[in-house]
Design an enzyme around this catalytic site. Sequence first.
Site, PDB file in Angstrom:
ATOM      1  N   GLU A  13      40.214  15.444   3.585  1.00 48.12           N
ATOM      2  CA  GLU A  13      41.323  15.022   2.736  1.00 48.12           C
ATOM      3  C   GLU A  13      40.867  14.107   1.606  1.00 48.12           C
ATOM      4  O   GLU A  13      41.271  14.268   0.458  1.00 48.12           O
ATOM      5  CB  GLU A  13      42.395  14.306   3.562  1.00 48.12           C
TER       6      GLU A  13
ATOM      7  N   ASP B 277      40.775  15.164   8.709  1.00 48.00           N
ATOM      8  CA  ASP B 277      41.641  14.106   8.193  1.00 48.00           C
ATOM      9  C   ASP B 277      41.184  12.816   8.865  1.00 48.00           C
ATOM     10  O   ASP B 277      41.397  12.622  10.060  1.00 48.00           O
ATOM     11  CB  ASP B 277      43.115  14.385   8.518  1.00 48.00           C
TER      12      ASP B 277
ATOM     13  N   ILE C  13      42.098   9.602   8.605  1.00 53.38           N
ATOM     14  CA  ILE C  13      43.221   8.832   9.152  1.00 53.38           C
ATOM     15  C   ILE C  13      44.494   9.596   8.819  1.00 53.38           C
ATOM     16  O   ILE C  13      44.933   9.610   7.673  1.00 53.38           O
ATOM     17  CB  ILE C  13      43.329   7.404   8.575  1.00 53.38           C
ATOM     18  N   ASP C  14      45.064  10.241   9.807  1.00 51.03           N
ATOM     19  CA  ASP C  14      46.356  10.892   9.604  1.00 51.03           C
ATOM     20  C   ASP C  14      47.430   9.898  10.037  1.00 51.03           C
ATOM     21  O   ASP C  14      47.535   9.567  11.221  1.00 51.03           O
ATOM     22  CB  ASP C  14      46.463  12.180  10.420  1.00 51.03           C
TER      23      ASP C  14
ATOM     24  N   THR D 277      48.164   7.161   7.443  1.00 49.82           N
ATOM     25  CA  THR D 277      47.662   5.971   6.750  1.00 49.82           C
ATOM     26  C   THR D 277      48.757   4.933   6.512  1.00 49.82           C
ATOM     27  O   THR D 277      48.510   3.724   6.625  1.00 49.82           O
ATOM     28  CB  THR D 277      47.009   6.366   5.409  1.00 49.82           C
TER      29      THR D 277
ATOM     30  N   ASP E 218      45.876  18.460   8.008  1.00 47.68           N
ATOM     31  CA  ASP E 218      46.968  17.937   8.832  1.00 47.68           C
ATOM     32  C   ASP E 218      47.212  18.802  10.062  1.00 47.68           C
ATOM     33  O   ASP E 218      47.649  18.311  11.112  1.00 47.68           O
ATOM     34  CB  ASP E 218      48.277  17.896   8.034  1.00 47.68           C
TER      35      ASP E 218
END
Length: 290
Positions: A80, A107, A109-110, A112, A235
């Site tokens: 990402e 990802d 940090i999904d 944030t 995601d």
Amino acid sequence: MNQTNPNQEPYIVSSKSFTAVAINCAAKAGEWIKSKLGSYEKLDIKVSTHDLVTEVDKGAEKLIRRLILTHFPDHAFLGEESTGIGAAAAASALHDVEESEYLWIVDPIDGTTNYVHGLPLYSVSIALAHKGEIIVGVIYDPSRDELYVAEKGKGAYVHGVPMKVSKEQKLEDSLIATGFPTEQTVLLPLNLAGIQAVAPRVRNIRTIGSAALSLAYVATGRLSGFWELNLNAWDLAAGMLLIQESGGRVTDTAGNPYHLGVRNVIATNGHIHDELHTVLEQANVTGMDL
């Protein structure tokens, strides 16, 4: 080598291999992310005030990329934070690598926004696609130290325990999650209309703020289903495999099978899938005609 179907090309899914590397990357990145909680130095806005990024996101992705490419230097990587901003940039980045034999989709940090506010609902999501098909999916929740792991054809596990989707047969008995799209002009109002259509038909709705965790919760039976608009491959990829390997179902909001380019998604225990799809379709909130 392990083989789930003698008619398909085999792929490695044990020992040194893909799943072990994905787990190691997720655990190390998650530990580092958690150690930085509350101490990030800079907060940037991407698409909108709903779409945030910190130097921790970027550092975690660099960490994961470095670890993966140390083991598999010839593999492609889609992350990402190394992709341009917006749906068009995401689609272009995917197009550039989706024909790769092996593609890691990350990802760092999904969730944030949750992370920035100190809300312990964020995760690391790592998937591996082989010729466009997801074969490994790992989601790690550092706050709860929950590691969700799936290998294609081998089931899905959390803390080493097999996961199964929930047993609800009807929408009215179901706990459903959704999210708020970062695009605020068209998609946010559309999703709010979707909530208005779905809410009277279900037990309740949750907005967790991490699509990856929402998908993991469907896989482990905490949620009956999830839908959201305008998501990206990073995601969805890992969580999609978790759900499929736990006995659930994932499609786009038109009911078509999942593929890496899906942006509008429905993910459920399977039993309520068609009913949820019908509600969204009848309310004209699938987003597929945009």
